[in-house]
Design an enzyme around this catalytic site. Sequence first.
Site, mmCIF file in Angstrom:
data_model
loop_
_atom_site.group_PDB
_atom_site.id
_atom_site.type_symbol
_atom_site.label_atom_id
_atom_site.label_comp_id
_atom_site.label_asym_id
_atom_site.label_seq_id
_atom_site.Cartn_x
_atom_site.Cartn_y
_atom_site.Cartn_z
ATOM 1 N N CYS A 1 0.834 -1.213 0.000
ATOM 2 C CA CYS A 1 0.000 0.000 0.000
ATOM 3 C C CYS A 1 0.868 1.261 0.000
ATOM 4 O O CYS A 1 1.830 1.360 0.761
ATOM 5 C CB CYS A 1 -0.915 -0.001 1.222
ATOM 6 S SG CYS A 1 -2.040 1.409 1.258
ATOM 7 N N CYS B 1 0.689 4.679 6.886
ATOM 8 C CA CYS B 1 0.074 4.513 8.214
ATOM 9 C C CYS B 1 1.038 3.763 9.141
ATOM 10 O O CYS B 1 1.431 2.628 8.828
ATOM 11 C CB CYS B 1 -1.239 3.756 8.083
ATOM 12 S SG CYS B 1 -2.306 4.403 6.780
ATOM 13 N N CYS C 1 0.420 -0.026 10.247
ATOM 14 C CA CYS C 1 -0.103 -1.044 9.338
ATOM 15 C C CYS C 1 0.951 -1.968 8.736
ATOM 16 O O CYS C 1 1.985 -1.522 8.239
ATOM 17 C CB CYS C 1 -0.887 -0.359 8.222
ATOM 18 S SG CYS C 1 -1.757 -1.552 7.182
ATOM 19 N N CYS D 1 -17.027 -8.489 5.257
ATOM 20 C CA CYS D 1 -16.287 -7.253 4.997
ATOM 21 C C CYS D 1 -15.057 -7.544 4.151
ATOM 22 O O CYS D 1 -14.323 -8.494 4.432
ATOM 23 C CB CYS D 1 -15.828 -6.624 6.308
ATOM 24 S SG CYS D 1 -17.138 -6.491 7.518
ATOM 25 N N CYS E 1 -19.821 -5.144 3.491
ATOM 26 C CA CYS E 1 -19.063 -3.946 3.845
ATOM 27 C C CYS E 1 -17.748 -3.971 3.071
ATOM 28 O O CYS E 1 -17.209 -5.040 2.798
ATOM 29 C CB CYS E 1 -18.802 -3.953 5.356
ATOM 30 S SG CYS E 1 -17.843 -2.544 5.936
ATOM 31 N N CYS F 1 -19.417 3.058 8.577
ATOM 32 C CA CYS F 1 -18.730 2.296 9.627
ATOM 33 C C CYS F 1 -17.433 3.032 9.898
ATOM 34 O O CYS F 1 -16.555 3.086 9.029
ATOM 35 C CB CYS F 1 -18.463 0.870 9.138
ATOM 36 S SG CYS F 1 -17.406 -0.084 10.265
ATOM 37 N N ARG G 1 -18.244 -2.480 17.563
ATOM 38 C CA ARG G 1 -17.542 -3.714 17.195
ATOM 39 C C ARG G 1 -16.196 -3.837 17.897
ATOM 40 O O ARG G 1 -15.313 -2.991 17.722
ATOM 41 C CB ARG G 1 -17.355 -3.763 15.668
ATOM 42 C CG ARG G 1 -18.689 -3.600 14.928
ATOM 43 C CD ARG G 1 -18.567 -3.825 13.432
ATOM 44 N NE ARG G 1 -19.768 -3.369 12.740
ATOM 45 C CZ ARG G 1 -20.872 -4.107 12.545
ATOM 46 N NH1 ARG G 1 -20.919 -5.343 12.976
ATOM 47 N NH2 ARG G 1 -21.921 -3.593 11.916
HETATM 48 N N1 SAM Z 1 -6.676 0.747 3.151
HETATM 49 C C1 SAM Z 1 -7.939 1.019 3.697
HETATM 50 C C2 SAM Z 1 -7.907 2.138 4.715
HETATM 51 O O1 SAM Z 1 -6.891 2.336 5.349
HETATM 52 O O2 SAM Z 1 -8.926 2.795 4.880
HETATM 53 C C3 SAM Z 1 -8.587 -0.203 4.289
HETATM 54 C C4 SAM Z 1 -7.798 -1.249 5.031
HETATM 55 S S1 SAM Z 1 -7.133 -0.758 6.626
HETATM 56 C C5 SAM Z 1 -6.170 -2.152 7.081
HETATM 57 C C6 SAM Z 1 -8.556 -0.737 7.718
HETATM 58 C C7 SAM Z 1 -8.340 -0.256 9.123
HETATM 59 O O3 SAM Z 1 -7.677 -1.255 9.888
HETATM 60 C C8 SAM Z 1 -7.467 0.969 9.341
HETATM 61 O O4 SAM Z 1 -8.165 2.151 9.116
HETATM 62 C C9 SAM Z 1 -7.097 0.846 10.803
HETATM 63 O O5 SAM Z 1 -8.044 1.528 11.585
HETATM 64 C C10 SAM Z 1 -7.160 -0.658 11.062
HETATM 65 N N2 SAM Z 1 -5.821 -1.238 11.333
HETATM 66 C C11 SAM Z 1 -4.823 -1.383 10.439
HETATM 67 N N3 SAM Z 1 -3.728 -1.943 11.005
HETATM 68 C C12 SAM Z 1 -4.046 -2.144 12.300
HETATM 69 C C13 SAM Z 1 -3.331 -2.701 13.407
HETATM 70 N N4 SAM Z 1 -2.070 -3.122 13.292
HETATM 71 N N5 SAM Z 1 -3.944 -2.773 14.601
HETATM 72 C C14 SAM Z 1 -5.230 -2.330 14.731
HETATM 73 N N6 SAM Z 1 -5.958 -1.812 13.723
HETATM 74 C C15 SAM Z 1 -5.385 -1.708 12.521
HETATM 75 FE FE1 SF4 Z 2 -2.817 1.194 3.391
HETATM 76 FE FE2 SF4 Z 2 -2.749 -0.015 5.749
HETATM 77 FE FE3 SF4 Z 2 -3.006 2.618 5.625
HETATM 78 FE FE4 SF4 Z 2 -5.059 1.052 4.820
HETATM 79 S S1 SF4 Z 2 -4.231 1.217 6.897
HETATM 80 S S2 SF4 Z 2 -4.243 2.870 3.785
HETATM 81 S S3 SF4 Z 2 -3.888 -0.681 3.978
HETATM 82 S S4 SF4 Z 2 -1.215 1.427 4.927
#
Ligand code: SAM
Ligand code: SF4
Length: 320
Positions: free
Chosen positions: A54, A58, A61, A98, A130, A190, A262
């Site tokens: 990606c 973040c 992530c 989802c 979702c 959501c 949730r």
């Molecule tokens: N890429 C899209 C986005 O960021 O909106 C969707 C996928 S992203 C993995 C969905 C959500 O998962 C993120 O917004 C974050 O809130 C949550 N998330 C991601 N990594 C995480 C982690 N290591 N621990 C807890 N929540 C996490």
């Molecule tokens: Fe990409 Fe992870 Fe950020 Fe979603 S949370 S935008 S998958 S880096």
Amino acid sequence: MQTQPGPWTRPQVSQLYRTPLLELIHRAAEVHRHHHDPRQVQVCTLLSIKTGGCPEDCGYCSQSAHHHTGLERQPLLDPGAVAEAALRAREAGSTRFCMGAAWRQVRDGAEFDQVLEMVRQVAALDLEVCCTLGMLDEDQARRLREAGLTAYNHNLDTGPEHYKKVVSTRTYEDRLQTLAHVSRAGISVCCGGILGLGEGEEDRIDLLHTLVSLPTPPESVPINALVPIPGTPLGQQPRVSVWELVRMIAAARLLFPQAMVRLSAGRDQLSDEGQALCFLAGANSIFSGDKLLTTPHPGQARDAALFSLLGLEPKVSTGK
Ligand code: SAM
Ligand code: SF4
Ligand code: DTB
């Protein structure tokens, strides 16, 4: 019992959040019972339809290309394989399916068309559908809606001040824009957050206040506890305590009496007692399976044992 219909001010949210814990749990449990059957917990299944690589950075992530997490990338899945996974999920008791993609944003073209096909096929199974695909515009939201999408997940994660320290490739305003596009298209929102990103109480209160002040408040509020991923900037963060998680869930229940709250990421590290407190405080949905998106999760056998112990049952009817 404060379940005011009118707007919540920041000081009111702050006061609510800082209520002595047992009092807060008690009030949340009362409101929960008033609006929901407390024995019923919705079971949802999450599937990563496109994994890793990606472009966003973040800090939490596993799927960001900016971090070296050793995660194996996987291109977009085939709609047929997704429909099969959704059918298995339904047979295992899930009523909501989802799909998550490691995208910065939705782009029109063949891949989006494939996602629309996935949505159509999952909706045809009479499951709530979702998606969480990153940013999208109003027209894309409308196309998802027409394909049968029930809800769109797009988290604000934390308060606006802390957000800048966690993500630099997009802004809080970008997130709010996408949420506006989603609600304008008539899709259920959501939206929730993550605890354990190094934020303070003020940031959590900011998040709750932002959520409750949205033009269309979320009907689904995922509360995640950070799963620290080695190789990410937040990989060494300590796990958030169950008390903080319960406080956040109780506050969310009181602010969003009708919503699904949730209990999402981080369940793998919670004891049965910890999870029981979360349900008591108003959580009424979990993700099932032994993997969340990319991280380990309790699995069906452990969840079935917990439901039996606590007298909980998977929610049968779908809210579609
Ligand atoms: N890429 C899209 C986005 O960021 O909106 C969707 C996928 S992203 C993995 C969905 C959500 O998962 C993120 O917004 C974050 O809130 C949550 N998330 C991601 N990594 C995480 C982690 N290591 N621990 C807890 N929540 C996490
Ligand atoms: Fe990409 Fe992870 Fe950020 Fe979603 S949370 S935008 S998958 S880096
Ligand atoms: C949400 O708020 N939690 C789920 C879902 N929305 C997409 C995802 C959590 C991801 C946890 C980290 C992982 O498994 O990679």
